[in-house]
Design an enzyme around this catalytic site. Structure first.
Site, PDB file in Angstrom:
ATOM      1  N   CYS A 109       0.776  -1.348   0.171  1.00 34.80           N
ATOM      2  CA  CYS A 109       0.055  -0.039   0.006  1.00 34.80           C
ATOM      3  C   CYS A 109       0.872   1.292   0.098  1.00 34.80           C
ATOM      4  O   CYS A 109       1.833   1.416   0.906  1.00 34.80           O
ATOM      5  CB  CYS A 109      -0.864  -0.117   1.264  1.00 34.80           C
ATOM      6  SG  CYS A 109      -1.936   1.709   1.462  1.00 34.80           S
ATOM      7  N   GLU A 144       5.861  -0.365 -13.023  1.00 34.40           N
ATOM      8  CA  GLU A 144       4.532  -0.138 -13.713  1.00 34.40           C
ATOM      9  C   GLU A 144       3.482   0.314 -12.194  1.00 34.40           C
ATOM     10  O   GLU A 144       2.794  -0.578 -11.829  1.00 34.40           O
ATOM     11  CB  GLU A 144       3.854  -1.442 -14.025  1.00 34.40           C
ATOM     12  CG  GLU A 144       4.788  -1.736 -15.559  1.00 34.40           C
ATOM     13  CD  GLU A 144       4.595  -3.213 -16.113  1.00 34.40           C
ATOM     14  OE1 GLU A 144       3.725  -3.971 -15.423  1.00 34.40           O
ATOM     15  OE2 GLU A 144       4.808  -3.519 -17.160  1.00 34.40           O
ATOM     16  N   GLU A 315       9.321  -1.755 -22.381  1.00 37.73           N
ATOM     17  CA  GLU A 315       9.141  -3.024 -22.562  1.00 37.73           C
ATOM     18  C   GLU A 315       8.069  -3.220 -23.923  1.00 37.73           C
ATOM     19  O   GLU A 315       7.093  -2.665 -24.165  1.00 37.73           O
ATOM     20  CB  GLU A 315       8.078  -3.832 -21.336  1.00 37.73           C
ATOM     21  CG  GLU A 315       9.025  -3.687 -20.266  1.00 37.73           C
ATOM     22  CD  GLU A 315       8.142  -4.405 -18.890  1.00 37.73           C
ATOM     23  OE1 GLU A 315       7.173  -4.858 -19.304  1.00 37.73           O
ATOM     24  OE2 GLU A 315       8.671  -4.166 -17.917  1.00 37.73           O
ATOM     25  N   GLN A 364       5.641 -17.627 -17.631  1.00 36.71           N
ATOM     26  CA  GLN A 364       6.243 -18.741 -18.216  1.00 36.71           C
ATOM     27  C   GLN A 364       5.863 -18.687 -19.814  1.00 36.71           C
ATOM     28  O   GLN A 364       6.488 -19.237 -20.650  1.00 36.71           O
ATOM     29  CB  GLN A 364       6.267 -20.173 -17.722  1.00 36.71           C
ATOM     30  CG  GLN A 364       4.915 -20.355 -17.320  1.00 36.71           C
ATOM     31  CD  GLN A 364       4.880 -21.882 -16.435  1.00 36.71           C
ATOM     32  OE1 GLN A 364       3.892 -22.845 -16.974  1.00 36.71           O
ATOM     33  NE2 GLN A 364       5.572 -22.037 -15.774  1.00 36.71           N
ATOM     34  N   HIS A 366       5.240 -15.979 -21.524  1.00 40.44           N
ATOM     35  CA  HIS A 366       5.495 -14.788 -22.359  1.00 40.44           C
ATOM     36  C   HIS A 366       6.743 -15.123 -22.973  1.00 40.44           C
ATOM     37  O   HIS A 366       7.789 -15.287 -22.849  1.00 40.44           O
ATOM     38  CB  HIS A 366       5.650 -13.669 -21.144  1.00 40.44           C
ATOM     39  CG  HIS A 366       5.773 -12.336 -21.670  1.00 40.44           C
ATOM     40  ND1 HIS A 366       6.501 -11.844 -22.525  1.00 40.44           N
ATOM     41  CD2 HIS A 366       4.901 -11.126 -21.268  1.00 40.44           C
ATOM     42  CE1 HIS A 366       6.440 -10.458 -22.641  1.00 40.44           C
ATOM     43  NE2 HIS A 366       5.209 -10.206 -22.007  1.00 40.44           N
TER      44      HIS A 366
END
Lengths: 635, 635, 635
Positions: A109, A144, A315, A364, A366
């Protein structure tokens, strides 16, 4: 500055012996950049205080010596399991009140003070150790922000911080009650400590309550990132960056960007298509293997603004991903096309995620530039083609675009709090306007809402800005550009209240929104002469000149001089009818590009992109499917 | 062994005076079996320790004396309310962390030690008291394990048991971290006690984490059932059984079956149609009153394997049920058809659920053989017709089928953890393959994944086996059968990791999956020559012989000798193109049965079933709608 | 009594200086009534015990002196924030066990004793202070009981109260176990304190459990309202009322109405269209700006019964609302049409919600008679037109309608607990029957289920009454009317048990429901001669005369003398085939009105309403779109 390529690499996933060979192959593939480190906390500090940075030292050394420049990521997006024992209250809490557990990532958080202190500690360890390492050529904070719905947290830490934030903003509880209109439904508070978070209410909470919670949550991201950036700057001269995502809009990226040197983003054209783009099923089908022709472009333009001109793709999807509803392979040529679309919009670098497909854990499935067995994956050949093309191409040469659009994260928040009609969002309105312009062959700059100087722009568009400070109204209506404002412009003051005089109350434009309505998607309202209103419209009254008119006689646009107010959400045909005369009045040419064909100009080049699966002809040129065509512009 | 009929009866629901008359009518209806007791705990032990078995003694006596054989069910699926006071932590916990409350059934958690001890106590009371009762001819443990999503429990008891299970499996936490690839996203644990359950994570948990939790949960069901079976065996020589459900696949039925003598299952052809079968809306409409033509058959074959040859239908739908989205009445003739389909697949018994419709509580709308007012319900006449037909028919005569399919509950778990594309599941892939074979008129045996001896089978199919131990690869590729393996075969090792060399790595077959993709249901990929790829495909490379090819040139099948690798999920037309030559190469005949017509062979008989609402003609024969036709096979 | 108009006003939202001007404009607009006070608690008691009634005194004075009659609402629907500190357990709890937080409205639990005492205190303060104020001409208790799903609360307070309620009803736990059939699935209780609320069970709870919880919850609303009404009556002679909602059916409005003098309801024809009406998408599209032609009419008739003849529209939508999925503007003319539809059904008053659109908080997008900037909103002109028309029209002149329908909130609860088929509800069955009658041009009275005297009615319909006490069966079958009963009539006794003899067991009608089925919406069963069965049907057997028959030969209606039993849910064509001969047998005329045209008779007038967007002709008359036509009936 030369255009460059790079990749994302996880030395901690692979045997030490493999690193040198990997580095060699990266250099051979023409890569300049290698990002590392951002998920490696458990290997750097396996138990509290037991620091093991040797392997990272070695990895940087191996990569750097091979000729690569390292982008070093702080590992705060993945606090290790032991952190939860030290700070059991560190977890973000979802809208139903459930803590978001350990076992994936981004579980912290932003408001938790304990975790913030731990973050500062690990960032300082990084910055001290590598701040003057010559191989570390750039930094990335965290990873991100906001991904997986992690900006908004309904934790006790967030509650306490929200109350503090409100106290600082409003000073007295009476001021807050007045600003929010809490007399409505007896929602008045006697003390800031009575205020809760706007979840689990019987029916919708006060929109002012919700909007303030979103603004607070955005500020928490900003201050968390600033903490990291300031620590890094104390020890390093290398530029700082953060990798934003596609259509994560629940914190103000401009404000985060103010504390960083470079904006980067993670571009997954196929991964985003189903759930983020907001496209029709027909478009999802047509572009299943290419991605939406305008979604990446919009983000390129947006993050160029967030990065104050300096931006990368950190990316770039190189093959199927693992996390979308459906995960098809890109059409051959698309990895090259996506790379060049980024460069055409001014990217300094395009980095492929990831170097080698991992055989284990969540990603895995990707794809990477390499298969899990170290063989080249299909994307490698396209990456090498881009490498060769870059070598012969000119430097990055940004140019001011002729058309500007204002993007406001606060407007997105206001629309999210109060869409008024199911499925309406600021982002979609903005994106549909952007698409209409792209189809006309126009290059676009995106401007932040604090912009007051519009010089150099021939056309300026400001759709959906629910809150427009007086200064912006003044600047926009007095600009030399041809300007289109609305719909829903200035519909609320800064406290989410309908102002009097009624909106939009633009200087020099006698238009008033008498009332508004939202409509079913299957009941569009035709416009006289073509095009249709979908989703939302305003009943415009006033003395300004009536432009387009709906079939029932209600004005759709009204204008005065260079300023046009648009009082409806239009389909693409309607949008074209509004924008074409505007573009032409500004002395620009409105092309009508075939489906799937797009273009983008830099200062010296024109790029054509065919996102279609078929060849198309246009203006005497032939474009193969999934192709990029580069032309030099006449000087 | 003669084919037999039976029913499920609840003496505790009816006045004692009615029992003898009911028994007499059961015998008159030709029933052999009557199952009782499985929901009666509150009447046997109204308060803790206050045992009241007299009525059950009497019921067994009445039924047995009338000539019926009793199947006695242990009552553990419905612990009484007082149990919750003794063991407040006994409740299963749902994926959101909510305990699953009292007030229906199956509310216990398999991992709760307190409830397990109570279960052992009541089972022992049953077994001691009735172990040598000559009327008790068979036992049932519990009722419908896993029904209502009760295999997976996220309770604290499950958490503690899961950690213990992991400790036993991996011995050291480093071994677990390595096996799961926890270095990814810094998910490494320092101790087994840090491991949580894989729910409520921010984004998906590690697939290895999820898969292990599913394996653990399956093992909990197995050991719970073994506890019951072992107690019963101590006191009784009568066979033990459990009544499985349709498409409950989240525990390993083969392993449960290893501890029992007979497998039974509860067949609700109409009840399952909407939510379990996975059929298209068109099929749901076409078979709304008949049930899917292949769904029961698949389960008959599956549970024949689970029961090592001995299996029953313990609950056969005799009319509308109460619990499906829509609850239509069966077409006249279907109760008979369903009964005979079971016998054709080798069932020893078919029992109708239930004897008399209950006027009260949750299943008051569930039809029985009798109406609530004791009059015959419509199904009674069909049951009596089956009784008469059985009397004239030969004994149960199982025969090895010419075709075998391997079914693996662990593969179902792996696909559930990682479907890769929305809506993809192992069960559906298996079922679609099974349907294609049934339409060719083939009788099928289902084999468990531990099978190594395939002798006697002309064709063996192994779709979707994500994990294939080396021994299975060897046995399959060296079998004398014609063999089809894939898609997604051997895609992971036993730890859910992509192996190197890349899959499928089958001995003697030079095929490698270069990469995989999942695709939108509305973007099928046509195959050259007909049929299409839907949902999922693999890019096959290697030196094996290319068979079918997609329109874009990517191989769909590759083969070497008797072994074919199938690298895609195909539609029925595509499936037929793959399987027809395989069937013919094996010396079998591939029929092309009309829609709705199916057949099944025993050693001596051929059964034809018309699931259609219209009469069909085939091969010179006429088949009435909803009809069964029996022919003796030539010897 | 003259027909009157009114509005809803929130003096606490506006500067004191504005009140007199507002009052003047209200009088000018022809308004008689002004409702105030119902959300003002936080301004009347900003902190506990600190009473500030001066402003309310003044507001009443200003409004009253201007000539308006005040409807004073008790403010209990919006307890202020400090109440949660005094009574932390006051919140209703949702079905998932989450307390429903502060920050909107209706957050209290009806069972909380602390909040009930606070409610009594504030109501007494109101009643004492204004009980003899001559400007206060009527009272409203609370606001929209049940709105936002607030009837059912799963709080601990509800649990304790439910147990008490059950103890009083059943006296002994054995009686409860027997009545509910708890022997089923061993659900028997040893003590009332073991009984839980019927949420979060593994599969559905016992329907008797659920139905009793719904009856209890309804009783809690009734007693809470009675508490308020009794306090007001102690101090005031002005009539009491409550404003019910559209299709909130989870408490018994008849019973609440028994404690009040007038029934009012809040009519939002466009707001209700998407989520409450249950209409097809085609109808939602066709009536997007007009509202469903029968939905308001049904509620007018229903609340006329609830008010024992005295009823108002307390909140009439005057423009777009803010809370529906889509919020379009009404077609010009509809505000007038809606007003007159209410008067045609006997309304004494129609009040527009709200006077002026609020610029802040949850309803800032809810239109009023005035815009937020005080200018007239579009509805004002239509309100004034109605004012002028009323002035020339006769007084309210109710007449008994020729057709009666029985509406039973308990039947709605029973269907909700056990719809048997997805999407089936009592309300929808009732509404579809009502629509069929309206299309025939009939005026309808709605009767409560306690009705035993049907004299004066030519036709009586009783669809879906799952529980029919013997007295009702007797009265209905012996009435002089032509009577249609069913489907699902008398299907359960008062304890939700299937009775023997089987349903419907109507005196003098030899019909038995052999079994029932529910069917997919896309598999309707055609009837011989036209029309179709959708959703639900019963297999009727017995000696009564068969009327309509389904294609498979099963009777759809059976009758004897004046009594017809209808054993199916029919589409509108089927409904017409059942009802037309019934209407004609009763000596009435069954018109066949064109789509969108409706009529309604009072004692002296006939009103025609065209809900269509196009003009229609009928019987020599022309009807403009969105128009009202009034004719005097021949004496």
């Amino acid at each position: 500055m030369k255009r460059t390529l790079g990749t994302c690499y996880y030395p901690e996933h692979w045997p030490t012996e493999l690193w040198a060979k990997d580095a060699e192959r990266m250099v051979d593939a023409g890569l300049t950049w290698v990002r590392i480190g951002e998920f490696a906390w458990s290997r750097l500090e396996p138990t509290p205080g037991d620091l093991r940075f040797d392997w990272l030292d070695q990895a940087i050394e191996v990569l750097g010596k091979a000729g690569l420049k390292v982008v070093l990521g702080t590992p705060t997006a993945t606090p290790p399991r032991w952190m939860a024992d030290k700070h059991p209250d560190m977890f973000a809490v979802d809208v139903n009140g459930n803590p978001r557990g350990f076992g994936s990532r981004r579980h912290y958080c932003f408001s938790n003070a304990g975790y913030r202190a731990e973050s500062a500690r690990i960032v300082e360890l990084f910055a001290k150790r590598y701040g003057d390492n010559s191989y570390v050529a750039a930094w990335q904070t965290d990873n991100e922000y906001g991904c997986h719905g992690t900006t908004l947290s309904y934790s006790d830490a967030a509650l306490q911080a929200f109350r503090k934030w409100l106290r600082e903003k409003y000073q007295t509880i009476d001021a807050l009650n007045l600003a929010w209109g809490n007399v409505f439904w007896s929602m008045e508070y006697n003390d800031f400590d009575q205020i809760g978070l706007p979840n689990l209410t019987v029916t919708e909470p006060n929109p002012a309550h919700s909007l303030n919670f979103r603004r607070f949550s955005s500020d928490q991201v900003v201050s968390y990132n600033r903490m990291q950036a300031e620590i890094i700057r104390k020890y390093s001269k290398a530029p700082t960056s953060h990798n934003y995502m596609g259509r994560i809009t629940d914190f103000d990226h401009f404000k985060v960007g103010d504390d960083l040197d470079i904006a980067t983003w993670d571009s997954y054209p196929l991964g985003f298509l189903e759930d983020r783009v907001g496209a029709s099923v027909e478009k999802q089908r047509a572009y299943a293997r290419q991605g939406h022709p305008d979604f990446q472009a919009l983000h390129h333009d947006l993050y160029r603004a967030v990065g104050k001109g300096r931006w990368w793709v950190m990316e770039q999807q190189p093959g199927p991903v693992n996390w979308a509803p459906y995960n098809p392979a890109p059409l051959p040529g698309m990895v090259r096309l996506w790379s060049w679309e980024a460069f055409a919009h001014g990217a300094e670098a395009v980095c492929y995620f990831r170097w080698r497909q991992a055989p284990m854990a969540q990603e895995q499935m990707h794809a990477g530039l390499l298969r899990p067995d170290r063989a080249d994956a299909p994307a490698m050949a396209e990456a090498k083609q881009v490498r060769d093309e870059i070598a012969k191409a000119p430097d990055v040469a940004p140019a001011q675009a002729p058309v500007a659009m204002i993007f406001d994260y606060d407007a997105e928040a206001a629309w999210a709090v109060q869409p008024h009609g199911a499925g309406l969002s600021y982002f979609c309105l903005f994106f549909e306007t952007y698409q209409a312009l792209r189809k006309m062959g126009l290059s676009i700059d995106i401007l932040r809402p604090e912009t007051r100087d519009f010089s150099g722009y021939k056309v300026v568009l400001a759709p959906g800005l629910m809150h427009m400070p007086e200064g912006l109204k003044q600047a926009l209506t007095q600009a030399n550009s041809v300007t289109v404002i609305g719909p829903r412009a200035a519909a609320r003051d800064g406290e989410m209240t309908i102002p009097t005089p009624l909106p939009p109350a633009l200087p020099g434009l006698d238009v008033t929104v008498d009332r508004v309505e939202s409509i079913r998607p299957d009941t569009p309202i035709a416009m006289q002469g073509g095009g249709a209103i979908t989703g939302y419209r305003e009943m415009l009254v006033g003395g300004a000149e009536v432009g387009l008119v709906a079939e029932d006689g209600v004005p759709v646009t009204m204008s005065s001089g260079n300023i046009t107010y648009l009082g409806a959400w239009l389909d693409q045909a309607g949008m074209s009818r509004v924008l074409t005369p505007v573009i032409e009045a500004a002395g620009l040419t409105a092309l009508s590009l075939p489906e799937g064909l797009r273009l983008r100009d830099t200062a010296t080049e024109r790029f054509w992109f065919n996102y279609g699966t078929e060849a198309v002809a246009y203006d005497g040129r032939q474009f193969a499917p999934a192709s990029v065509t580069r032309e030099l512009l006449p000087e």
